[in-house]
Design a protein around this motif. Sequence first.
Motif, PDB file in Angstrom:
ATOM      1  N   PHE A  80     -16.593 -70.173 -42.780  1.00  0.00           N
ATOM      2  CA  PHE A  80     -15.512 -69.846 -43.715  1.00  0.00           C
ATOM      3  C   PHE A  80     -15.428 -68.327 -43.934  1.00  0.00           C
ATOM      4  CE2 PHE A  80     -15.969 -74.178 -46.097  1.00  0.00           C
ATOM      5  CZ  PHE A  80     -15.493 -74.832 -44.976  1.00  0.00           C
ATOM      6  N   ALA A  81     -16.579 -67.688 -44.136  1.00  0.00           N
ATOM      7  CA  ALA A  81     -16.593 -66.246 -44.391  1.00  0.00           C
ATOM      8  C   ALA A  81     -16.023 -65.479 -43.200  1.00  0.00           C
ATOM      9  CB  ALA A  81     -18.020 -65.783 -44.697  1.00  0.00           C
ATOM     10  N   LEU A  82     -16.350 -65.924 -41.997  1.00  0.00           N
ATOM     11  CA  LEU A  82     -15.840 -65.263 -40.801  1.00  0.00           C
ATOM     12  C   LEU A  82     -14.334 -65.463 -40.664  1.00  0.00           C
ATOM     13  CD1 LEU A  82     -16.423 -63.666 -38.235  1.00  0.00           C
ATOM     14  CD2 LEU A  82     -16.945 -65.832 -37.081  1.00  0.00           C
ATOM     15  N   LEU A  83     -13.868 -66.674 -40.919  1.00  0.00           N
ATOM     16  CA  LEU A  83     -12.429 -66.940 -40.855  1.00  0.00           C
ATOM     17  C   LEU A  83     -11.671 -66.047 -41.827  1.00  0.00           C
ATOM     18  CD1 LEU A  83     -12.310 -70.855 -40.705  1.00  0.00           C
ATOM     19  CD2 LEU A  83     -11.763 -69.262 -38.859  1.00  0.00           C
ATOM     20  N   LEU A  84     -12.159 -65.936 -43.038  1.00  0.00           N
ATOM     21  CA  LEU A  84     -11.474 -65.143 -44.055  1.00  0.00           C
ATOM     22  C   LEU A  84     -11.468 -63.663 -43.682  1.00  0.00           C
ATOM     23  CD1 LEU A  84     -12.849 -66.900 -47.246  1.00  0.00           C
ATOM     24  CD2 LEU A  84     -10.539 -67.065 -46.304  1.00  0.00           C
ATOM     25  N   SER A  85     -12.561 -63.190 -43.084  1.00  0.00           N
ATOM     26  CA  SER A  85     -12.610 -61.806 -42.636  1.00  0.00           C
ATOM     27  C   SER A  85     -11.586 -61.553 -41.538  1.00  0.00           C
ATOM     28  CB  SER A  85     -14.018 -61.466 -42.132  1.00  0.00           C
ATOM     29  OG  SER A  85     -14.067 -60.156 -41.603  1.00  0.00           O
ATOM     30  N   ASP A  86     -11.500 -62.459 -40.569  1.00  0.00           N
ATOM     31  CA  ASP A  86     -10.552 -62.295 -39.465  1.00  0.00           C
ATOM     32  C   ASP A  86      -9.107 -62.403 -39.935  1.00  0.00           C
ATOM     33  OD1 ASP A  86     -12.641 -61.960 -37.748  1.00  0.00           O
ATOM     34  OD2 ASP A  86     -12.519 -63.951 -36.830  1.00  0.00           O
ATOM     35  N   LEU A  87      -8.868 -63.213 -40.949  1.00  0.00           N
ATOM     36  CA  LEU A  87      -7.516 -63.347 -41.486  1.00  0.00           C
ATOM     37  C   LEU A  87      -7.139 -62.201 -42.416  1.00  0.00           C
ATOM     38  CD1 LEU A  87      -7.484 -67.182 -42.281  1.00  0.00           C
ATOM     39  CD2 LEU A  87      -6.078 -66.019 -40.562  1.00  0.00           C
ATOM     40  N   GLY A  88      -8.110 -61.393 -42.766  1.00  0.00           N
ATOM     41  CA  GLY A  88      -7.841 -60.263 -43.645  1.00  0.00           C
ATOM     42  C   GLY A  88      -7.604 -60.653 -45.088  1.00  0.00           C
ATOM     43  N   ILE A  89      -8.139 -61.796 -45.499  1.00  0.00           N
ATOM     44  CA  ILE A  89      -7.944 -62.260 -46.875  1.00  0.00           C
ATOM     45  C   ILE A  89      -9.067 -61.706 -47.744  1.00  0.00           C
ATOM     46  CG2 ILE A  89      -7.753 -64.274 -48.390  1.00  0.00           C
ATOM     47  CD1 ILE A  89      -6.837 -65.874 -45.960  1.00  0.00           C
ATOM     48  N   THR A  90      -8.685 -60.993 -48.778  1.00  0.00           N
ATOM     49  CA  THR A  90      -9.679 -60.416 -49.688  1.00  0.00           C
ATOM     50  C   THR A  90      -9.640 -61.052 -51.072  1.00  0.00           C
ATOM     51  OG1 THR A  90      -8.113 -58.658 -50.286  1.00  0.00           O
ATOM     52  CG2 THR A  90      -9.653 -58.199 -48.486  1.00  0.00           C
ATOM     53  N   ASP A  91      -8.561 -61.760 -51.383  1.00  0.00           N
ATOM     54  CA  ASP A  91      -8.452 -62.442 -52.679  1.00  0.00           C
ATOM     55  C   ASP A  91      -9.086 -63.824 -52.539  1.00  0.00           C
ATOM     56  OD1 ASP A  91      -7.827 -63.441 -55.138  1.00  0.00           O
ATOM     57  OD2 ASP A  91      -5.684 -63.002 -55.047  1.00  0.00           O
ATOM     58  N   LEU A 113     -25.665 -67.224 -50.393  1.00  0.00           N
ATOM     59  CA  LEU A 113     -24.218 -67.017 -50.292  1.00  0.00           C
ATOM     60  C   LEU A 113     -23.874 -65.542 -50.460  1.00  0.00           C
ATOM     61  CD1 LEU A 113     -22.780 -70.025 -52.364  1.00  0.00           C
ATOM     62  CD2 LEU A 113     -23.351 -69.911 -49.946  1.00  0.00           C
ATOM     63  N   ARG A 114     -24.523 -64.903 -51.403  1.00  0.00           N
ATOM     64  CA  ARG A 114     -24.270 -63.474 -51.621  1.00  0.00           C
ATOM     65  C   ARG A 114     -24.678 -62.661 -50.389  1.00  0.00           C
ATOM     66  NH1 ARG A 114     -26.143 -64.326 -57.328  1.00  0.00           N
ATOM     67  NH2 ARG A 114     -24.206 -64.400 -58.555  1.00  0.00           N
ATOM     68  N   ALA A 115     -25.729 -63.094 -49.725  1.00  0.00           N
ATOM     69  CA  ALA A 115     -26.202 -62.376 -48.541  1.00  0.00           C
ATOM     70  C   ALA A 115     -25.182 -62.411 -47.410  1.00  0.00           C
ATOM     71  CB  ALA A 115     -27.529 -62.972 -48.071  1.00  0.00           C
ATOM     72  N   MET A 116     -24.334 -63.446 -47.381  1.00  0.00           N
ATOM     73  CA  MET A 116     -23.310 -63.518 -46.333  1.00  0.00           C
ATOM     74  C   MET A 116     -21.977 -62.906 -46.785  1.00  0.00           C
ATOM     75  SD  MET A 116     -22.194 -67.578 -46.198  1.00  0.00           S
ATOM     76  CE  MET A 116     -23.840 -68.199 -45.926  1.00  0.00           C
ATOM     77  N   GLY A 117     -21.980 -62.245 -47.951  1.00  0.00           N
ATOM     78  CA  GLY A 117     -20.801 -61.514 -48.386  1.00  0.00           C
ATOM     79  C   GLY A 117     -19.905 -62.244 -49.345  1.00  0.00           C
TER      80      GLY A 117
END
Length: 511
Positions: A80-91, A113-117
């Motif tokens: 999930f974290a990688l998908l959101l990063s690639d999609l450029g979603i910050t909210d 969880l915090r360790a993965m951003g």
Amino acid sequence: MTYGKRRAERDGAMAGVRPERAIIDIGSNTVRLVVYGGTMRAPTVLLNEKVTAKLGREIAATGRLADEAMALALRGLKRFALLLSDLGITDIDTVATAAVRDAANGPEFVEQLRAMGLDPRVISGEEEALLSAHGVIGAFPDARGIVADLGGGSLELVRVGSGQTDCASTLPLGTLRLPDHRKAPAGRAEMKKSLDKAIRKGGWDLSENAAAENGTLYLVGGTWRAMAVFAMAQRGYPLSDPHGFEIDPAAAFELAENLAAIESDMIKGRERISSMRAEKLPDAAVLLQALLARLAPEKVVFSSWGLREGLIYDRLPVYMRAQDPLLAGVAVFASERGSAPTLATRMAAWTLDAAPAREHGSERLRLAATMLALGAMRIEPNIRLPQAINWALHKRWVGIDGTGRAMLAAAIAANGNQLNLPSELRALASDAALEEAVRWGLALRLARRLGAQSRRSLEVSRLLIDDGFLVLQLAESHAALLGQPTEKDMKLLSGRLSLGWRVDIVPEIVL
């Protein structure tokens, strides 16, 4: 900003699918990522992915999140974290509920969880209840009654009314904990008594005078939705979305009794009910029996809006909360398909005198029908009507019931001159309601064909009823707009209104 980035943002915005916001919901059964776009008053789901980790499966026995469950959840969350990063979603909102807040090793899980951003927030039971209630209020602005949000680790109960909440509480009655109340050899025979005791102990001893106060019981959560899908299939209900599905208390009792009496294996394999939900349904049915007996609601409504939508609703400015969710959602959807809400509003106003919303519909519903019908005109003619009718009947709109959906579909059909309505519409709405909607559609057909949907054509014409006639007034400057298609459309509409018709050419239009 590079050309490629500018183009990607432009294309996303123009297509109406730019991802705007994401919510990661770490529940006791599932860990879910939902990405939203469109208007946040009635958001469009662009991505919905879950991992069935069952984080809370050992909480009752060990007080801890199981190692295997954590590993499965963390694997999904990294994706999930990688998908959101690639999609450029910050909210991004990341929330964790009962399993993580109750587990002794919950803080350790949160640190990973915090360790993965991610920035997780472990919410209290009361906050979970309030968020679910706000989701229901967002979907049903006039909601009055009690919200029951059933998750894997807990059951949240909260009273709603006049846009406010009260008496929020959380009970350890999630689907993963319900089997603890089903003790052998009595099984489900004694389970209802045990659940009833737990509900009363939680402060919900309201049955004596509840009927006058409790209003609707709003059921939130995936297991309740699976129950709605089961009930809809049983009765041959023509709609597919469980959101807003409504049954009376007697039907709810019968549904709960039937499900409580069968084994989960008999439910598995049914269309649109997962194996995980099938396993939970019989126990959840006993819980519903206890809730119905204790709360005595006037009716039961299933809501697909809950905690996640509550998170979105809470952040809306006051003016957006006040928006009609049906019109907000339809306006964005239709705009993405080339139907400007301003044009639809003008056309709805132009047809108002001849085809208003009278006894069965409402002006908000008529405007929604106008927007969808105009949006449908952008579809290829050979697939236009079936697709647009499916929009009306099966897309997840909020703030509308089955009758309203049928009226949307009838108006769309009439706009396309399809007057033999699909049979499922008559299972949802009365003939009188459908006839009212057909008149909306025929009036819109006249409005859009008169001047090819030009704004000017609406300014130099007027449609009204005068002394038993349907009258089209046209300014002299635009008398040539009167053609055979116009005459045909006047005949169609006047026939449904049981009126004569005429066209008056006048020096100018006086409103």
